[in-house]
Design an enzyme around this catalytic site. Structure first.
Site, PDB file in Angstrom:
ATOM      1  N   ALA A  83      43.559  52.370  44.946  1.00 15.71           N
ATOM      2  CA  ALA A  83      43.158  51.105  44.356  1.00 15.71           C
ATOM      3  C   ALA A  83      41.735  51.101  43.987  1.00 15.71           C
ATOM      4  O   ALA A  83      41.130  51.829  44.597  1.00 15.71           O
ATOM      5  CB  ALA A  83      43.152  49.965  45.551  1.00 15.71           C
ATOM      6  N   VAL A  84      41.372  50.342  42.909  1.00  9.69           N
ATOM      7  CA  VAL A  84      40.037  50.539  42.334  1.00  9.69           C
ATOM      8  C   VAL A  84      39.603  48.806  42.097  1.00  9.69           C
ATOM      9  O   VAL A  84      40.534  48.194  41.740  1.00  9.69           O
ATOM     10  CB  VAL A  84      39.875  51.051  41.079  1.00  9.69           C
ATOM     11  N   GLU A 116      55.910  55.320  45.224  1.00  8.63           N
ATOM     12  CA  GLU A 116      56.814  54.107  44.875  1.00  8.63           C
ATOM     13  C   GLU A 116      55.994  52.733  44.167  1.00  8.63           C
ATOM     14  O   GLU A 116      54.699  52.965  44.664  1.00  8.63           O
ATOM     15  CB  GLU A 116      57.501  53.577  46.108  1.00  8.63           C
ATOM     16  N   TYR A 128      49.930  55.030  36.143  1.00  2.90           N
ATOM     17  CA  TYR A 128      50.813  56.219  36.374  1.00  2.90           C
ATOM     18  C   TYR A 128      51.222  57.037  35.380  1.00  2.90           C
ATOM     19  O   TYR A 128      51.236  58.280  35.317  1.00  2.90           O
ATOM     20  CB  TYR A 128      51.764  55.941  37.523  1.00  2.90           C
TER      21      TYR A 128
HETATM   22  C1  LIG Z   1      46.190  50.846  39.293  1.00  2.65           C
HETATM   23  C2  LIG Z   1      44.831  51.280  39.278  1.00  2.65           C
HETATM   24  C3  LIG Z   1      44.336  52.201  40.424  1.00  2.65           C
HETATM   25  C4  LIG Z   1      44.174  51.862  37.937  1.00  2.65           C
HETATM   26  O1  LIG Z   1      42.846  52.063  38.372  1.00  2.65           O
HETATM   27  P1  LIG Z   1      41.663  52.456  36.915  1.00  2.65           P
HETATM   28  O2  LIG Z   1      40.462  52.934  37.681  1.00  2.65           O
HETATM   29  O3  LIG Z   1      41.632  51.093  36.528  1.00  2.65           O
HETATM   30  O4  LIG Z   1      42.281  53.311  36.144  1.00  2.65           O
HETATM   31  P2  LIG Z   1      41.737  54.164  35.063  1.00  2.65           P
HETATM   32  O5  LIG Z   1      40.209  53.333  34.346  1.00  2.65           O
HETATM   33  O6  LIG Z   1      41.420  55.553  35.556  1.00  2.65           O
HETATM   34  O7  LIG Z   1      42.728  54.155  33.814  1.00  2.65           O
HETATM   35  C5  LIG Z   1      43.277  55.370  33.341  1.00  2.65           C
HETATM   36  C6  LIG Z   1      44.179  55.169  32.339  1.00  2.65           C
HETATM   37  O8  LIG Z   1      45.468  54.269  32.938  1.00  2.65           O
HETATM   38  C7  LIG Z   1      45.838  53.211  32.205  1.00  2.65           C
HETATM   39  N1  LIG Z   1      45.626  52.034  32.680  1.00  2.65           N
HETATM   40  C8  LIG Z   1      45.044  51.579  33.635  1.00  2.65           C
HETATM   41  N2  LIG Z   1      44.936  50.422  33.961  1.00  2.65           N
HETATM   42  C9  LIG Z   1      45.798  49.816  33.084  1.00  2.65           C
HETATM   43  C10 LIG Z   1      46.233  48.475  32.905  1.00  2.65           C
HETATM   44  N3  LIG Z   1      45.850  47.398  33.323  1.00  2.65           N
HETATM   45  N4  LIG Z   1      47.118  48.219  31.720  1.00  2.65           N
HETATM   46  C11 LIG Z   1      47.348  49.303  31.070  1.00  2.65           C
HETATM   47  N5  LIG Z   1      47.068  50.561  30.962  1.00  2.65           N
HETATM   48  C12 LIG Z   1      46.335  50.922  32.154  1.00  2.65           C
HETATM   49  C13 LIG Z   1      45.208  53.462  30.750  1.00  2.65           C
HETATM   50  O9  LIG Z   1      45.937  54.397  30.002  1.00  2.65           O
HETATM   51  C14 LIG Z   1      44.008  54.153  31.229  1.00  2.65           C
HETATM   52  O10 LIG Z   1      43.258  54.725  30.180  1.00  2.65           O
HETATM   53  P3  LIG Z   1      42.366  54.020  29.194  1.00  2.65           P
HETATM   54  O11 LIG Z   1      41.611  53.171  30.044  1.00  2.65           O
HETATM   55  O12 LIG Z   1      41.348  55.067  28.517  1.00  2.65           O
HETATM   56  O13 LIG Z   1      43.274  53.076  28.186  1.00  2.65           O
HETATM   57  C15 LIG Z   1      44.037  49.777  39.307  1.00  2.65           C
HETATM   58  O14 LIG Z   1      44.262  48.995  38.213  1.00  2.65           O
HETATM   59  C16 LIG Z   1      44.297  49.023  40.667  1.00  2.65           C
HETATM   60  O15 LIG Z   1      43.373  49.264  41.627  1.00  2.65           O
HETATM   61  N6  LIG Z   1      45.209  48.297  40.625  1.00  2.65           N
HETATM   62  C17 LIG Z   1      45.617  47.215  41.838  1.00  2.65           C
HETATM   63  C18 LIG Z   1      46.094  48.077  42.871  1.00  2.65           C
HETATM   64  C19 LIG Z   1      47.560  48.803  42.638  1.00  2.65           C
HETATM   65  O16 LIG Z   1      48.252  48.183  41.562  1.00  2.65           O
HETATM   66  N7  LIG Z   1      47.652  49.821  43.184  1.00  2.65           N
HETATM   67  C20 LIG Z   1      48.763  50.662  42.793  1.00  2.65           C
HETATM   68  C21 LIG Z   1      49.762  50.301  43.778  1.00  2.65           C
HETATM   69  S1  LIG Z   1      51.593  51.255  43.847  1.00  2.65           S
END
Ligand SMILES: CC(C)(COP(=O)(O)OP(=O)(O)OC[C@H]1O[C@@H](n2cnc3c(N)ncnc32)[C@H](O)[C@@H]1OP(=O)(O)O)[C@@H](O)C(=O)NCCC(=O)NCCS
Length: 158
Positions: A83-84, A116, A128
């Site tokens: 998570a971020v 999952e 992912y």
């Molecule tokens: C999923 C999560 C961890 C991604 O973290 P993040 O730091 O925003 O991801 P990154 O910036 O490293 O993204 C890497 C790539 O992933 C993809 N990506 C990330 N977030 C995305 C979104 N909201 N929609 C579409 N693609 C996405 C893109 O390809 C992105 O590259 P780009 O920004 O150059 O296009 C974050 O959105 C999060 O914490 N979500 C809520 C918690 C969650 O759902 N955790 C997983 C539970 S299983």
């Protein structure tokens, strides 16, 4: 360790980080909401499988921007939670957390990583897939509140 995006550092999680990590998860409805004991267990080498647990820290404020937990059972591994914070999303922090985990998992003998994710969590699935994970199956009605299928994803970190 892989370079973190500018302004962030990736490091191992400590017990002192758990309050901040639980606060991050509490603000994100899609994130797994683990109890404190589960985080404490993930930092205890004698408690279950080996865990690799990293946090991302804002280098200016020292506040945490994210965390990730994986378990290592060679040749397999599992990305259990990532998570971020909303404020730090889409800056490469999640990717950097994963890359740091993947290096340690591969060095520890893992040739593949599973996870999952809720079928409705399309943002996480896009994240992912961008890391190289692909769907290998589904678990019908795996999640509760609300009941929902789990999508099983796999990646080969080396
Ligand atoms: C999923 C999560 C961890 C991604 O973290 P993040 O730091 O925003 O991801 P990154 O910036 O490293 O993204 C890497 C790539 O992933 C993809 N990506 C990330 N977030 C995305 C979104 N909201 N929609 C579409 N693609 C996405 C893109 O390809 C992105 O590259 P780009 O920004 O150059 O296009 C974050 O959105 C999060 O914490 N979500 C809520 C918690 C969650 O759902 N955790 C997983 C539970 S299983």
């Amino acid at each position: 360790m892989s370079p973190a995006p500018t302004g962030y550092a990736i490091r191992a999680m400590t017990l002192a980080d758990i309050d901040a990590v639980m606060d991050i998860a509490a603000c994100l409805p899609e994130a797994p909401h683990w109890r404190r004991a589960a985080f404490e267990g993930s930092l205890n080498a004698e408690d279950g499988p080996r865990r690799v647990v990293f946090v991302a820290e804002d280098t200016q404020t020292s506040q945490l921007a994210g965390f990730a937990v994986a378990s290592l059972t060679p040749p397999d591994s599992e990305l259990e939670s990532i998570a971020v914070t909303s404020a730090a999303q889409r800056r490469g922090v999640g990717r950097s957390l994963w890359q740091s985990l993947a290096e340690v998992l591969a060095a520890g003998g893992a040739s593949r990583t599973f996870l999952e994710v809720r079928a409705s969590n399309l943002r996480a699935q896009a994240f992912y897939r961008s890391l190289g994970f692909g769907e290998v199956g589904r678990r019908p009605t795996y999640y509760a509140d609300p009941a929902e299928d789990a999508v099983i994803l796999r990646c080969n970190p080396r």
